[in-house]
Design an enzyme around this catalytic site. Structure first.
Site, PDB file in Angstrom:
ATOM      1  N   THR B  14      12.458  27.389  16.526  1.00 34.83           N
ATOM      2  CA  THR B  14      11.459  27.021  17.421  1.00 34.83           C
ATOM      3  C   THR B  14      10.923  28.088  18.230  1.00 34.83           C
ATOM      4  O   THR B  14       9.845  28.379  18.447  1.00 34.83           O
ATOM      5  CB  THR B  14      11.867  25.758  18.471  1.00 34.83           C
ATOM      6  N   GLY B 187      12.070  14.550  19.756  1.00 36.19           N
ATOM      7  CA  GLY B 187      12.478  15.926  19.268  1.00 36.19           C
ATOM      8  C   GLY B 187      13.039  16.740  20.685  1.00 36.19           C
ATOM      9  O   GLY B 187      13.370  17.687  20.523  1.00 36.19           O
ATOM     10  N   GLU B 190      19.081  16.685  19.972  1.00 37.81           N
ATOM     11  CA  GLU B 190      19.513  16.644  18.370  1.00 37.81           C
ATOM     12  C   GLU B 190      20.147  15.451  18.161  1.00 37.81           C
ATOM     13  O   GLU B 190      20.610  14.615  19.032  1.00 37.81           O
ATOM     14  CB  GLU B 190      20.632  17.721  18.517  1.00 37.81           C
ATOM     15  N   ASP B 201      25.717  22.229  28.338  1.00 33.75           N
ATOM     16  CA  ASP B 201      24.391  23.216  28.013  1.00 33.75           C
ATOM     17  C   ASP B 201      24.049  23.474  29.501  1.00 33.75           C
ATOM     18  O   ASP B 201      23.822  24.869  29.898  1.00 33.75           O
ATOM     19  CB  ASP B 201      23.109  22.774  27.620  1.00 33.75           C
ATOM     20  N   LYS B 205      24.181  27.659  31.666  1.00 31.67           N
ATOM     21  CA  LYS B 205      23.183  27.925  32.604  1.00 31.67           C
ATOM     22  C   LYS B 205      23.580  28.263  33.859  1.00 31.67           C
ATOM     23  O   LYS B 205      23.246  29.363  34.399  1.00 31.67           O
ATOM     24  CB  LYS B 205      21.783  27.293  32.458  1.00 31.67           C
TER      25      LYS B 205
END
Lengths: 439, 439
Positions: B14, B187, B190, B201, B205
């Site tokens: 992507t 989308g 996942e 995630d 960060k």
């Protein structure tokens, strides 16, 4: 790279004092981030007799030009304001090979071409993050972070004083004079508030943002500028009924290579984050073809917030001795061409119109006829109850049309007597992207 | 400075495809901003047989390491993800004197110490704006714009997938599985959504932001991480009744030199801009002792937005050949010390607690006794009507207390049978500054 970075500071008002304070308070962290001591050698002030609270060893002078001539001084920080002495100081400092940091939006908007050209010629850094939207890093964001984008629009609330006044009118139901007085009492507005409330300050900032977004020089004198002086609380109230806030907006858009730009009060839908900018805060919303929409919000003025932006520029200079000035200053390699200008009134958006009419049969038909004749169609209409003198307020929300068409239609209706007073017309801000609140 | 900047790209998913697209689409503007052609020499992909839409002359390889060894390639752009091959590629590229741009938050969070140290040793640039909060320029803002601040807190919505799920639950009344399914259909999530919904995630960060804010290395394995898996719609609904939204927050604060950090679902009052972050957007709110509060909002993921951040880094490298890597990478001159860690549960904030109890006399007294015993006082309490099986929900909003105290009190009440199921507890986000909406 010398261990110390020696600066000369011109101006010890709100921002200058904030800079001196933060350099002392954050000394250790700044040293960790630059590896260098940043020392103020000399401060130039207007009144040298006044007692000042300065660190030991700092010289005071009332000769600002001496900063530009002092071989020890590597960076001149100009926080005096104005476009005469400040301009002379900055040009002289750059001619002597010094880097410059300034918060002077008026100077850069009106004399930017001359100043940026000299910085490029002399290969010196020109830091001006503090000149637009205070503590918000919009200069760096446009110049560096978004450099890989084609920018399609920049819009923002660029004047905290006006926004404070509008917030007071909106939140407390104040009329304009009362809200202005409140802003003056809080220290947000000057005794002469013209630069803020008439839109010039926001326009100065907008001119800088246009340069960074598109690499063009937009002649400041050609910017369309409307302020909020005398705004009627009725419009605030009607706007709210439709779900909008009235904000003073600076906006620039790329329309097929032409730049459409202006400062104007506009209706902003409550689902946009811009509508949520309250009090003395500023905000900028940038749209680009890669980034989508980016929204930045922070304090637009004040001692420490503006000093934060000045410090960011100073530390960038301290961190690198070598300057490639074209990039460091405008973000573009070559001298900037003039912008091709699309007059603000020729661009389309929805409009809000408030008309005061006699409460008689046929008025609406007359208005609809003239609007249709000018190619304007309505999205919504409300009629408020008649007041004691038999006048009623009609609020018309249109579909996309031009300022030219709106102004022509409402002038015709006033001239033929349908409107009892000239209509009040505001744009409705249009934005792509999805910032909608999770209501 | 050579005219061309030659890059090798690892990964054509992507983000990689977005980068190729934007380099072509914005070619002329990028050239105006850098004076250099940025050309992709080679793209490394997993499946070399698959048909790709690439500009003429670009080589394809399935040997990622060859990018690190190619003497023509000046910058390796790592967009393949993962922490094995990607790590090896980045280290090898830097050892060969190449600059690196990466979007790999997991790699930098878990192996950052090794990677930043090598970048400093080899004096190469390491660009990683795309690794945190997508298109939002938070890396540059912390490293450069706010470098003159002492940062007091960084808090944000750092995972768009979780935020989309929470927005769907809040706006549409979905339960967790339905909202997750919606995110997968769009989308945004996942097939295995664990990294997103369990908070890792966001934690990756956050670890990067801590490094930039305070110049310390925070051992990722010590971060307190809670996600939103299985969040009960009841809590979304009760939170709304008190004027709050539930958001997955990554937060780090400086508490007298110790860093308190964690990822957790929290109640955010609707007057904070963070509560208005909807759908797949991310946002970061930074507080510093000069800047006050700064709020940045933009797209946290996606092809073009992430490519926007990668391009910002690439253009910065293209604009200057000389790198002072310590500054360019972490913003600090020296190697970073370990953070002194204050466990998240030992810091104070208000808490929300939902307890399920039998609707009988004395229950409230029992709860109040245990809470008082643990030093917790109530700010508000609501009791919802009994359900068919005679259970009632009690919602307790506390004054400032610690997570340790809340967890101990509620565990005691569950163990002694007062609570029929373990209590649900969330922090209530506390923020200084005035971002209040103009209601």
């Amino acid at each position: 790279m010398s261990q110390n970075l020696c600066i000369g500071l011109a101006g010890l008002g709100t921002v200058g004092s904030g800079l001196v304070e933060m350099l002392q308070k954050n000394h250790d962290e700044i040293l960790r981030r630059t590896g260098r001591e940043i020392t103020i050698k000399t401060v130039a002030v207007h009144n040298i007799a006044k007692k000042r609270d300065l660190p030991a060893g700092v010289h005071l002078t009332d000769d600002a030009m001496s900063l530009a001539d002092d071989p020890d001084i590597q960076v001149v920080v100009e926080l005096m304001g104005g476009t005469t002495v400040a301009r002379e100081l900055i040009l002289r400092a750059m001619r002597n090979g010094k880097s410059v940091v300034t918060a002077n939006k008026a100077l850069l908007a009106e004399y930017g071409r001359e100043i940026f050209a000299l910085a490029a010629e002399k290969n010196v850094a020109l830091g001006y993050e503090a000149s637009s939207a205070g503590a918000i890093p919009v200069i760096q964001t446009l110049r560096d972070s978004l450099a890989g984008n084609h920018i399609t629009s920049v819009m923002g609330i660029l004047n905290g004083t006006s926004n404070y006044i509008l917030s007071e009118m909106n939140n407390n139901g104040f009329d304009f004079p009362t809200a202005l007085k409140a802003a003056q009492d809080m220290g947000y507005a000057e005794a002469d508030p013209s630069l803020d409330i008439d839109g010039q300050d926001a326009a100065h900032k907008l001119a800088l943002l246009i340069r960074l977004a598109w690499g063009v020089h937009y002649d400041f004198s050609k910017l369309s500028i409307e302020g909020i002086r005398g705004l009627d609380p009725l419009d605030i109230q009607f706007a709210r009924e439709f779900g909008y806030r009235i904000k003073l907006i600076g906006q620039a858009r790329d329309e097929n290579g032409k730049i459409e730009a202006g400062v104007f009060p506009a209706l902003v839908h409550h689902s946009m984050l811009l509508a949520r900018v309250n009090g003395a805060y500023n905000a900028v919303r940038i749209e680009g073809n890669a980034v989508g929409s980016l929204f930045l919000h922070g304090l637009g003025a004040g001692s420490r917030p503006t000093a934060s932006a000045v410090l960011g520029d100073l530390l960038a200079i301290a961190r690198r001795d070598e300057v490639n000035s074209a990039e460091a200053n405008t973000g573009f390699i070559d001298a900037l061409p003039d912008a091709e200008i699309l007059p603000s009134d020729e661009t389309i958006s929805p409009w809000y119109t408030r008309a005061t009419v006699r409460d008689t049969y046929g008025v609406l038909r007359d208005i609809a006829t003239v609007f249709a004749d000018e190619g304007i169609s309505f999205a919504q209409l409300i009629q408020k109850a008649a007041s004691q003198d038999d006048c009623v307020s009609l609020v018309l929300m249109t579909h996309d049309t031009t300022g030219t068409a709106i102004k022509k239609a409402t002038r015709r209706l006033y001239e033929d007597g349908t409107l009892l007073v000239p209509a009040t017309c505001f744009r409705i801000l249009a934005a792509s992207g999805n910032e909608a609140e999770g209501v």
